[in-house]
Design a protein around this motif. Structure first.
Motif, PDB file in Angstrom:
ATOM      1  N   SER A  45       0.748  -1.306   0.107  1.00 34.49           N
ATOM      2  CA  SER A  45      -0.291   0.007   0.022  1.00 34.49           C
ATOM      3  C   SER A  45       0.806   1.294   0.075  1.00 34.49           C
ATOM      4  CB  SER A  45      -0.950  -0.051   1.250  1.00 34.49           C
ATOM      5  OG  SER A  45      -0.156  -0.030   2.529  1.00 34.49           O
ATOM      6  N   GLY A  46       1.857   1.226   0.405  1.00 31.21           N
ATOM      7  CA  GLY A  46       2.739   2.397   0.287  1.00 31.21           C
ATOM      8  C   GLY A  46       3.313   2.871  -0.965  1.00 31.21           C
ATOM      9  N   PHE A  47       3.109   1.970  -1.854  1.00 33.64           N
ATOM     10  CA  PHE A  47       3.620   2.013  -3.075  1.00 33.64           C
ATOM     11  C   PHE A  47       2.920   2.277  -4.273  1.00 33.64           C
ATOM     12  CE2 PHE A  47       8.275   2.362  -3.450  1.00 33.64           C
ATOM     13  CZ  PHE A  47       8.651   1.676  -2.408  1.00 33.64           C
ATOM     14  N   VAL A  48       1.430   2.035  -3.994  1.00 34.73           N
ATOM     15  CA  VAL A  48       0.404   1.971  -4.938  1.00 34.73           C
ATOM     16  C   VAL A  48       0.246   3.496  -5.272  1.00 34.73           C
ATOM     17  CG1 VAL A  48      -2.211   1.675  -5.061  1.00 34.73           C
ATOM     18  CG2 VAL A  48      -1.040   0.156  -3.638  1.00 34.73           C
ATOM     19  N   GLY A  49       0.193   3.300  -6.906  1.00 39.82           N
ATOM     20  CA  GLY A  49       0.217   4.594  -7.676  1.00 39.82           C
ATOM     21  C   GLY A  49      -0.313   4.482  -8.945  1.00 39.82           C
ATOM     22  N   THR A  50      -0.391   5.616  -9.702  1.00 40.21           N
ATOM     23  CA  THR A  50      -0.757   5.189 -11.307  1.00 40.21           C
ATOM     24  C   THR A  50       0.110   6.292 -12.054  1.00 40.21           C
ATOM     25  OG1 THR A  50      -2.452   6.995 -10.886  1.00 40.21           O
ATOM     26  CG2 THR A  50      -3.261   4.829 -10.618  1.00 40.21           C
ATOM     27  N   GLY A  51      -0.038   6.122 -13.155  1.00 40.47           N
ATOM     28  CA  GLY A  51       0.611   7.026 -14.224  1.00 40.47           C
ATOM     29  C   GLY A  51       1.654   6.124 -14.920  1.00 40.47           C
ATOM     30  N   SER A  52       2.456   6.808 -15.826  1.00 42.13           N
ATOM     31  CA  SER A  52       3.468   6.425 -16.822  1.00 42.13           C
ATOM     32  C   SER A  52       4.783   5.751 -15.898  1.00 42.13           C
ATOM     33  CB  SER A  52       3.727   7.243 -17.939  1.00 42.13           C
ATOM     34  OG  SER A  52       4.394   8.443 -17.328  1.00 42.13           O
ATOM     35  N   SER A  53       4.827   6.330 -14.678  1.00 37.88           N
ATOM     36  CA  SER A  53       6.173   5.782 -14.031  1.00 37.88           C
ATOM     37  C   SER A  53       5.907   4.889 -12.932  1.00 37.88           C
ATOM     38  CB  SER A  53       6.886   6.934 -13.368  1.00 37.88           C
ATOM     39  OG  SER A  53       7.226   7.972 -14.330  1.00 37.88           O
ATOM     40  N   TRP A  54       4.636   4.345 -12.744  1.00 32.08           N
ATOM     41  CA  TRP A  54       4.347   3.259 -12.065  1.00 32.08           C
ATOM     42  C   TRP A  54       3.892   1.890 -12.707  1.00 32.08           C
ATOM     43  CZ3 TRP A  54       4.043   3.104  -6.749  1.00 32.08           C
ATOM     44  CH2 TRP A  54       4.246   4.474  -6.129  1.00 32.08           C
ATOM     45  N   PHE A  55       4.687   0.701 -12.098  1.00 29.69           N
ATOM     46  CA  PHE A  55       4.337  -0.506 -12.771  1.00 29.69           C
ATOM     47  C   PHE A  55       4.086  -1.753 -11.800  1.00 29.69           C
ATOM     48  CE2 PHE A  55       7.255   1.875 -15.456  1.00 29.69           C
ATOM     49  CZ  PHE A  55       6.844   1.501 -16.803  1.00 29.69           C
ATOM     50  N   ASP A  56       3.479  -2.695 -12.159  1.00 34.77           N
ATOM     51  CA  ASP A  56       3.279  -3.718 -11.588  1.00 34.77           C
ATOM     52  C   ASP A  56       4.590  -4.594 -11.351  1.00 34.77           C
ATOM     53  OD1 ASP A  56       2.876  -6.407 -10.486  1.00 34.77           O
ATOM     54  OD2 ASP A  56       0.489  -6.327 -11.272  1.00 34.77           O
ATOM     55  N   GLU A  57       5.159  -4.970 -10.407  1.00 36.25           N
ATOM     56  CA  GLU A  57       6.385  -5.262 -10.016  1.00 36.25           C
ATOM     57  C   GLU A  57       6.335  -6.951 -10.849  1.00 36.25           C
ATOM     58  OE1 GLU A  57       5.638  -6.792  -5.480  1.00 36.25           O
ATOM     59  OE2 GLU A  57       6.199  -4.770  -6.110  1.00 36.25           O
ATOM     60  N   ASP A  58       5.290  -7.573 -10.963  1.00 34.23           N
ATOM     61  CA  ASP A  58       5.471  -8.762 -11.490  1.00 34.23           C
ATOM     62  C   ASP A  58       5.460  -8.573 -13.139  1.00 34.23           C
ATOM     63  OD1 ASP A  58       5.257 -10.234  -9.188  1.00 34.23           O
ATOM     64  OD2 ASP A  58       2.622  -9.869  -9.205  1.00 34.23           O
ATOM     65  N   SER A  59       5.085  -7.540 -13.524  1.00 36.72           N
ATOM     66  CA  SER A  59       4.885  -7.502 -15.142  1.00 36.72           C
ATOM     67  C   SER A  59       6.250  -6.839 -15.676  1.00 36.72           C
ATOM     68  CB  SER A  59       3.725  -6.489 -15.498  1.00 36.72           C
ATOM     69  OG  SER A  59       3.922  -5.237 -15.211  1.00 36.72           O
ATOM     70  N   ILE A  60       7.225  -6.185 -14.866  1.00 36.01           N
ATOM     71  CA  ILE A  60       8.333  -5.832 -15.647  1.00 36.01           C
ATOM     72  C   ILE A  60       9.055  -7.044 -15.877  1.00 36.01           C
ATOM     73  CG2 ILE A  60      10.326  -4.409 -15.102  1.00 36.01           C
ATOM     74  CD1 ILE A  60       8.967  -2.735 -13.062  1.00 36.01           C
ATOM     75  N   LYS A  61       9.650  -6.982 -17.076  1.00 33.06           N
ATOM     76  CA  LYS A  61      10.515  -8.110 -17.922  1.00 33.06           C
ATOM     77  C   LYS A  61      11.933  -7.836 -18.217  1.00 33.06           C
ATOM     78  CE  LYS A  61       6.935 -10.748 -17.162  1.00 33.06           C
ATOM     79  NZ  LYS A  61       6.793 -11.456 -15.897  1.00 33.06           N
ATOM     80  N   TYR A  62      11.925  -6.489 -18.328  1.00 33.97           N
ATOM     81  CA  TYR A  62      13.330  -5.834 -18.912  1.00 33.97           C
ATOM     82  C   TYR A  62      13.470  -4.414 -19.045  1.00 33.97           C
ATOM     83  CZ  TYR A  62      16.961  -4.695 -22.271  1.00 33.97           C
ATOM     84  OH  TYR A  62      18.197  -4.346 -22.808  1.00 33.97           O
ATOM     85  N   VAL A  63      14.431  -3.978 -18.257  1.00 31.46           N
ATOM     86  CA  VAL A  63      14.945  -2.443 -18.057  1.00 31.46           C
ATOM     87  C   VAL A  63      16.137  -2.356 -18.299  1.00 31.46           C
ATOM     88  CG1 VAL A  63      14.827  -0.692 -16.449  1.00 31.46           C
ATOM     89  CG2 VAL A  63      13.010  -2.211 -16.140  1.00 31.46           C
ATOM     90  N   ARG A  64      16.183  -1.353 -19.148  1.00 28.47           N
ATOM     91  CA  ARG A  64      17.610  -0.691 -19.563  1.00 28.47           C
ATOM     92  C   ARG A  64      17.924   0.803 -19.104  1.00 28.47           C
ATOM     93  NH1 ARG A  64      19.428   2.304 -23.283  1.00 28.47           N
ATOM     94  NH2 ARG A  64      17.718   1.872 -24.752  1.00 28.47           N
ATOM     95  N   ILE A  65      18.722   0.924 -18.395  1.00 32.12           N
ATOM     96  CA  ILE A  65      19.283   2.279 -17.851  1.00 32.12           C
ATOM     97  C   ILE A  65      20.404   2.562 -18.336  1.00 32.12           C
ATOM     98  CG2 ILE A  65      19.430   3.865 -15.659  1.00 32.12           C
ATOM     99  CD1 ILE A  65      17.611   1.741 -14.383  1.00 32.12           C
ATOM    100  N   THR A  66      20.513   3.865 -19.131  1.00 36.34           N
ATOM    101  CA  THR A  66      21.741   4.177 -19.852  1.00 36.34           C
ATOM    102  C   THR A  66      22.282   5.703 -19.423  1.00 36.34           C
ATOM    103  OG1 THR A  66      21.417   2.599 -21.764  1.00 36.34           O
ATOM    104  CG2 THR A  66      23.172   4.655 -22.048  1.00 36.34           C
ATOM    105  N   ASN A  67      23.259   5.843 -18.852  1.00 41.56           N
ATOM    106  CA  ASN A  67      23.715   7.238 -18.522  1.00 41.56           C
ATOM    107  C   ASN A  67      24.302   7.759 -19.955  1.00 41.56           C
ATOM    108  OD1 ASN A  67      25.069   9.562 -17.862  1.00 41.56           O
ATOM    109  ND2 ASN A  67      25.824   8.879 -15.861  1.00 41.56           N
ATOM    110  N   LEU A  68      23.686   8.576 -20.426  1.00 43.25           N
ATOM    111  CA  LEU A  68      24.012   9.212 -21.892  1.00 43.25           C
ATOM    112  C   LEU A  68      25.342  10.215 -21.644  1.00 43.25           C
ATOM    113  CD1 LEU A  68      20.613   9.622 -23.447  1.00 43.25           C
ATOM    114  CD2 LEU A  68      22.351   7.773 -23.827  1.00 43.25           C
ATOM    115  N   ALA A  69      25.771  10.636 -20.558  1.00 45.21           N
ATOM    116  CA  ALA A  69      26.736  11.538 -20.417  1.00 45.21           C
ATOM    117  C   ALA A  69      28.012  11.316 -20.612  1.00 45.21           C
ATOM    118  CB  ALA A  69      26.721  12.128 -18.930  1.00 45.21           C
ATOM    119  N   ALA A  70      29.001  12.291 -20.661  1.00 45.11           N
ATOM    120  CA  ALA A  70      30.438  11.963 -21.015  1.00 45.11           C
ATOM    121  C   ALA A  70      30.964  10.886 -20.183  1.00 45.11           C
ATOM    122  CB  ALA A  70      31.155  13.344 -21.128  1.00 45.11           C
TER     123      ALA A  70
END
Length: 161
Positions: free
Chosen positions: A59-84
């Motif tokens: 309940s502490g994490f329940v939210g909506t919007g494009s930055s919220w996901f069901d933890e069971d549904s996330i299958k792949y995440v790539r985080i890239t630092n585009l800086a120098a």
């Protein structure tokens, strides 16, 4: 639905011999959502990239919007630092908002971190208390803090819900 295929290619010649290769072992044919965005992170400020929750139990994490996901549904995440390549920031993975266990990872410019499942995949306790195979929590918050200069992060998330 769509199929996500991930291929990692390494190209290197060492002492005149090709040591590179290609790995294409990850595939998921049930992807229904993809989010790809570039986010500017201000130096010295921790910025939440996305959060995940199980709407029934966290309940502490329940939210909506494009930055919220069901933890069971996330299958792949790539985080890239585009800086120098000379600058870095800290990527933080947290498994609980009320009593946070957190892992920090230094991510330099032009580097990426790949995550797969978020469900029961993070055990971030003191080494003395660590017991592999028990106590793993869900990755529920991912944030980034740029150090010394603003940095752009590219975020790619594929999920089934």
């Amino acid at each position: 639905m769509a199929t996500l295929n991930v291929t990692i290619t390494e190209a290197i010649t060492l002492n005149g011999k090709d040591q590179g290769g290609s790995y294409s072992g990850f595939s998921n044919s049930s992807i229904t959502q993809v989010i790809k965005r570039q986010i500017e992170c201000t130096a010295g400020t921790e910025l939440t990239l996305y959060q995940a929750s199980d709407a029934v139990t966290d309940s502490g994490f329940v939210g909506t919007g494009s930055s919220w996901f069901d933890e069971d549904s996330i299958k792949y995440v790539r985080i890239t630092n585009l800086a120098a390549t000379t600058v870095h920031g800290f990527l933080r993975l947290q498994n609980s908002e009320t009593t946070p266990d957190e892992v920090s990872y230094k991510l330099y410019g032009k580097q990426s971190l790949i995550l797969y499942s978020h469900d029961t995949s993070l055990n971030a306790v003191d080494e003395a208390a660590l017991s592999l195979g028990t106590g793993e929590g869900d990755i529920e918050k991912v944030s980034f803090e740029a150090i010394s200069t603003n940095q752009d992060i590219e975020l790619f998330i594929a999920s089934t819900d």
